[in-house]
Motif scaffolding. Structure first.
Motif, PDB file in Angstrom:
ATOM      1  N   LEU A  45      -8.349  10.392  -4.990  1.00  0.00           N
ATOM      2  CA  LEU A  45      -7.889   9.799  -3.413  1.00  0.00           C
ATOM      3  C   LEU A  45      -8.012  11.400  -2.980  1.00  0.00           C
ATOM      4  O   LEU A  45      -9.171  11.608  -1.673  1.00  0.00           O
ATOM      5  N   ALA A  46      -6.959  12.026  -3.190  1.00  0.00           N
ATOM      6  CA  ALA A  46      -6.224  12.651  -2.357  1.00  0.00           C
ATOM      7  C   ALA A  46      -7.033  13.748  -2.393  1.00  0.00           C
ATOM      8  O   ALA A  46      -7.763  14.585  -1.220  1.00  0.00           O
ATOM      9  N   LYS A  47      -8.123  13.663  -3.387  1.00  0.00           N
ATOM     10  CA  LYS A  47      -9.200  15.516  -3.550  1.00  0.00           C
ATOM     11  C   LYS A  47     -10.238  15.036  -2.618  1.00  0.00           C
ATOM     12  O   LYS A  47     -10.835  15.281  -2.085  1.00  0.00           O
ATOM     13  N   SER A  48     -10.620  13.447  -2.675  1.00  0.00           N
ATOM     14  CA  SER A  48     -11.541  13.105  -2.249  1.00  0.00           C
ATOM     15  C   SER A  48     -11.568  12.967  -0.512  1.00  0.00           C
ATOM     16  O   SER A  48     -12.848  13.178   0.309  1.00  0.00           O
ATOM     17  N   LEU A  49     -10.385  12.987   0.343  1.00  0.00           N
ATOM     18  CA  LEU A  49     -10.249  12.489   1.047  1.00  0.00           C
ATOM     19  C   LEU A  49     -10.177  14.213   1.893  1.00  0.00           C
ATOM     20  O   LEU A  49     -10.514  14.467   3.180  1.00  0.00           O
ATOM     21  N   ASP A  50      -9.898  15.066   1.394  1.00  0.00           N
ATOM     22  CA  ASP A  50      -9.935  16.761   1.419  1.00  0.00           C
ATOM     23  C   ASP A  50     -11.424  16.964   1.926  1.00  0.00           C
ATOM     24  O   ASP A  50     -11.541  17.291   2.209  1.00  0.00           O
ATOM     25  N   ARG A  51     -12.280  16.605   1.094  1.00  0.00           N
ATOM     26  CA  ARG A  51     -12.886  16.882   0.977  1.00  0.00           C
ATOM     27  C   ARG A  51     -14.449  15.789   1.502  1.00  0.00           C
ATOM     28  O   ARG A  51     -15.323  16.943   2.487  1.00  0.00           O
ATOM     29  N   VAL A 109      -4.363   1.344  -1.722  1.00  0.00           N
ATOM     30  CA  VAL A 109      -3.745   0.706  -2.675  1.00  0.00           C
ATOM     31  C   VAL A 109      -4.980   0.604  -3.442  1.00  0.00           C
ATOM     32  O   VAL A 109      -6.038   0.587  -3.312  1.00  0.00           O
ATOM     33  N   GLU A 110      -4.322   1.027  -5.057  1.00  0.00           N
ATOM     34  CA  GLU A 110      -5.228   1.199  -5.878  1.00  0.00           C
ATOM     35  C   GLU A 110      -5.610  -0.550  -6.879  1.00  0.00           C
ATOM     36  O   GLU A 110      -4.867  -1.601  -6.993  1.00  0.00           O
ATOM     37  N   SER A 111      -6.984  -0.594  -7.275  1.00  0.00           N
ATOM     38  CA  SER A 111      -7.456  -1.967  -8.099  1.00  0.00           C
ATOM     39  C   SER A 111      -8.217  -1.973  -9.279  1.00  0.00           C
ATOM     40  O   SER A 111      -9.840  -1.664  -8.408  1.00  0.00           O
ATOM     41  N   PRO A 112      -8.192  -1.836  -9.782  1.00  0.00           N
ATOM     42  CA  PRO A 112      -8.481  -1.649 -10.867  1.00  0.00           C
ATOM     43  C   PRO A 112      -9.972  -2.432 -10.904  1.00  0.00           C
ATOM     44  O   PRO A 112     -10.361  -2.240 -11.947  1.00  0.00           O
ATOM     45  N   VAL A 113     -10.060  -3.814 -10.297  1.00  0.00           N
ATOM     46  CA  VAL A 113     -10.422  -4.813 -10.835  1.00  0.00           C
ATOM     47  C   VAL A 113     -11.608  -4.774 -11.164  1.00  0.00           C
ATOM     48  O   VAL A 113     -13.020  -5.342 -11.771  1.00  0.00           O
ATOM     49  N   VAL A 114     -12.282  -4.361  -9.662  1.00  0.00           N
ATOM     50  CA  VAL A 114     -13.249  -4.409  -9.753  1.00  0.00           C
ATOM     51  C   VAL A 114     -13.902  -2.923  -9.960  1.00  0.00           C
ATOM     52  O   VAL A 114     -12.929  -1.347  -8.930  1.00  0.00           O
ATOM     53  N   PRO A 115     -15.566  -2.204  -9.910  1.00  0.00           N
ATOM     54  CA  PRO A 115     -15.628  -0.903 -10.093  1.00  0.00           C
ATOM     55  C   PRO A 115     -15.994  -0.305  -9.038  1.00  0.00           C
ATOM     56  O   PRO A 115     -17.155   0.417  -8.370  1.00  0.00           O
ATOM     57  N   MET A 116     -15.192  -0.541  -7.567  1.00  0.00           N
ATOM     58  CA  MET A 116     -15.859  -0.679  -6.536  1.00  0.00           C
ATOM     59  C   MET A 116     -14.857   0.495  -6.079  1.00  0.00           C
ATOM     60  O   MET A 116     -13.710   0.522  -5.470  1.00  0.00           O
ATOM     61  N   ILE A 117     -14.918   1.138  -4.483  1.00  0.00           N
ATOM     62  CA  ILE A 117     -13.909   1.788  -3.778  1.00  0.00           C
ATOM     63  C   ILE A 117     -14.064   1.321  -2.110  1.00  0.00           C
ATOM     64  O   ILE A 117     -15.706   1.934  -1.730  1.00  0.00           O
ATOM     65  N   ALA A 118     -13.277   0.928  -1.724  1.00  0.00           N
ATOM     66  CA  ALA A 118     -14.091   0.536   0.454  1.00  0.00           C
ATOM     67  C   ALA A 118     -12.789   2.048   0.718  1.00  0.00           C
ATOM     68  O   ALA A 118     -11.393   1.658   0.492  1.00  0.00           O
ATOM     69  N   VAL A 142      -9.342   1.250  -0.703  1.00  0.00           N
ATOM     70  CA  VAL A 142      -9.267   0.252  -1.161  1.00  0.00           C
ATOM     71  C   VAL A 142      -9.439   0.303  -2.827  1.00  0.00           C
ATOM     72  O   VAL A 142     -10.837   0.181  -2.669  1.00  0.00           O
ATOM     73  N   GLY A 143      -9.300  -0.054  -4.153  1.00  0.00           N
ATOM     74  CA  GLY A 143     -10.198   0.187  -5.516  1.00  0.00           C
ATOM     75  C   GLY A 143     -10.045   0.834  -6.324  1.00  0.00           C
ATOM     76  O   GLY A 143      -8.783   0.857  -6.237  1.00  0.00           O
ATOM     77  N   ALA A 144     -10.902   0.971  -7.113  1.00  0.00           N
ATOM     78  CA  ALA A 144     -10.418   1.465  -8.100  1.00  0.00           C
ATOM     79  C   ALA A 144     -10.634   3.133  -8.233  1.00  0.00           C
ATOM     80  O   ALA A 144     -11.842   3.874  -9.053  1.00  0.00           O
ATOM     81  N   ILE A 145      -9.858   3.547  -7.705  1.00  0.00           N
ATOM     82  CA  ILE A 145      -9.522   4.974  -7.405  1.00  0.00           C
ATOM     83  C   ILE A 145      -8.224   5.160  -7.849  1.00  0.00           C
ATOM     84  O   ILE A 145      -7.463   4.922  -7.065  1.00  0.00           O
ATOM     85  N   GLY A 146      -7.259   6.606  -8.567  1.00  0.00           N
ATOM     86  CA  GLY A 146      -5.715   6.447  -8.241  1.00  0.00           C
ATOM     87  C   GLY A 146      -5.843   7.222  -7.113  1.00  0.00           C
ATOM     88  O   GLY A 146      -6.982   8.252  -6.380  1.00  0.00           O
ATOM     89  N   ALA A 170       0.935  -1.036  -0.368  1.00  0.00           N
ATOM     90  CA  ALA A 170       0.017   0.459   0.109  1.00  0.00           C
ATOM     91  C   ALA A 170       0.428   1.188   0.211  1.00  0.00           C
ATOM     92  O   ALA A 170       1.524   1.221   0.439  1.00  0.00           O
ATOM     93  N   LEU A 171       0.737   1.824  -0.952  1.00  0.00           N
ATOM     94  CA  LEU A 171       1.694   3.611  -1.098  1.00  0.00           C
ATOM     95  C   LEU A 171       0.573   4.906  -0.576  1.00  0.00           C
ATOM     96  O   LEU A 171      -0.288   4.339   0.535  1.00  0.00           O
ATOM     97  N   PRO A 172       1.753   5.347   0.472  1.00  0.00           N
ATOM     98  CA  PRO A 172       1.334   6.588   1.688  1.00  0.00           C
ATOM     99  C   PRO A 172       1.135   7.786   0.140  1.00  0.00           C
ATOM    100  O   PRO A 172       1.650   7.755  -0.404  1.00  0.00           O
ATOM    101  N   ILE A 173      -0.473   8.016   0.797  1.00  0.00           N
ATOM    102  CA  ILE A 173      -0.735  10.416   0.181  1.00  0.00           C
ATOM    103  C   ILE A 173      -0.824  10.987   1.201  1.00  0.00           C
ATOM    104  O   ILE A 173      -1.076  10.402   2.823  1.00  0.00           O
ATOM    105  N   GLN A 174      -0.042  11.937   0.810  1.00  0.00           N
ATOM    106  CA  GLN A 174      -0.843  12.783   1.886  1.00  0.00           C
ATOM    107  C   GLN A 174      -1.407  13.871   0.507  1.00  0.00           C
ATOM    108  O   GLN A 174      -1.648  14.489  -0.179  1.00  0.00           O
TER     109      GLN A 174
END
Length: 432
Positions: A217-223, A36-45, A209-213, A22-26
């Protein structure tokens, strides 16, 4: 695989990077997360945990943190409870919150195409819960009804009394779900104050974890988390240990079978001896069908249907505790067998073959906890919360495999000590 709006069933995740990588983001707002980016299933957890939980409940108002967790999605912003829940249901967004002794947290699961709306609803729930009077009274009524029902549940009553005895006078000795009197006394002001105290963006651990870069993700977490204050003011929780070892306590209930809780010292997850203690616990009572207690209590003597032990790791206390249930007239025998088995481990320890089998099982089964995006997210956020490091998943099996007999003896000395246990039985036990 096609996903309808109303179906969030998960298939096993096959990620480009394993959970161990898993990669850290700030984010721009300084929020940190593991990704953890996983494009296999169109879902985000998404899983998240804030430092501070039921141990921070106001004096005389145990259950406040759990009530807070139940109310966060009961209306937020300009949406009342019904409107908020309808928005979730319309997009099959799964949002939940929970509170434990040391943390309050939650999870969010959504299809990628509904991610923006899901994040907006999470942001409202976290930063702008309404705490409407009708919602508070409805949730309070549900909690009190549950507490009344539990008064006749020997398992619940045994557990509550055990913690009250083990940690008498301490925050961990209070029931996280509260009492009827305490929950009745909780006010809206208490909930607002606890919300400000516990939900600070500087005290949160997040895993996605899921299909999000990473950039999105960083923008979503700030929101989602950016509107929260930096941090609340948590009270320091004094370190403590299991008290009243050797004591036997009866909770009188008119039932034909007694529920038994027993415990002794433990080792915290952050402690260097945790892994040896974990392996030793598997040998004693953690292995579902192979543990010594299962073999001695159930298989050989037929005293109980189930018996086991686990390690409890709180921020300021650790414990080894166990459970079983048996006919009232056989309680004394069951407790004696458990005590004898612990003393046998103290005296002789496991043999080399028994130790190797335990290590083989614990290393071989570990991957089963990472077969869906939701499981991965929850595992990662727990590891982050415990401060074990992002590489813990990579290191964990090697740590288990390297446990020696000397490690087992050292862990046994710290957990079993002289073999004395605190034992609580709810029922009409004979021979305790």
């Amino acid at each position: 695989m096609n996903f309808a709006d109303t179906d969030l069933a998960e298939t096993p995740v096959r990620t480009k990077a394993s959970p161990a990588k898993a990669l850290p983001i700030q984010t721009a707002a300084g929020i940190e997360a593991w990704h953890v980016e996983s494009p296999v299933v169109p879902m985000i957890a998404l899983a998240f945990t804030f430092e501070g939980g039921a141990a921070q409940d106001p004096e005389g108002k145990s259950g406040c943190a759990q009530m807070l967790a139940r109310l966060l999605d009961e209306g937020a912003g300009d949406l009342g409870s019904d409107a908020f829940q309808e928005r979730l249901a319309a997009r099959a967004i799964e949002l939940s919150f929970h509170a434990g002794p040391d943390a309050i947290g939650g999870s969010l699961k959504m299809l990628v195409k509904h991610a923006d709306e899901a994040i907006d609803l999470l942001a409202l729930a976290l930063a702008k819960p309404r705490f409407d009077a009708d919602a508070i009274e409805r949730v309070r009524g549900q909690v009190i009804a549950g507490l009344r029902y539990q008064q006749n549940d020997p398992g619940v009553m045994a557990s509550r009394r055990f913690f009250a005895e083990a940690f008498a006078g301490h925050a961990y000795g209070r029931p996280s779900s509260g009492t009827i009197e305490a929950v009745s006394a909780i006010t809206r002001d208490d909930l607002v104050a606890m919300h400000a105290q516990l939900l600070g963006r500087g005290a949160v651990k997040i895993a996605a974890v899921g299909a999000i870069g990473a950039e999105q993700l960083a923008k979503s977490l700030d929101r989602a988390f950016g509107a929260l204050s930096e941090a609340g003011g948590l009270r320091a929780i004094e370190r403590t240990t299991v008290g009243d070892l050797g004591k036997r306590v009866v909770v009188d209930l008119d039932v034909p079978q007694s529920v038994i809780r027993f415990g002794m010292a433990g080792v915290a997850w952050r402690d260097p001896d945790f892994i040896p203690a974990y392996v030793l616990n598997h040998i004693l009572g953690g292995g579902a069908f192979t543990s010594r207690l299962f073999q001695e209590v159930r298989e050989k003597r037929g005293l109980a249907y189930s018996v086991g032990t686990s390690l409890v790791s709180h921020r300021s206390a650790a414990m080894t505790w166990g459970y079983t249930a048996t006919k009232n007239e056989r309680v004394g025998e069951a407790v004696s067998v458990i005590s004898d088995e612990i003393n046998r481990l103290i005296a002789d320890g496991p043999d080399d073959e028994e130790l190797q089998k335990a290590k083989d099982y614990l290393t071989g089964s570990y991957a089963l906890g990472f077969d869906t995006s939701t499981k991965i997210a929850h595992q990662l956020v727990q590891i982050a919360f415990e401060g074990l490091g992002m590489d813990y998943i990579e290191r964990r099996n090697a740590l288990v495999s390297s446990v020696t007999q000397e490690d087992i003896r050292r862990a046994g000395a710290r957990t079993f000590a002289d073999g004395r246990m605190l034992v609580v039985a709810a029922g009409r036990p004979i021979g305790l």
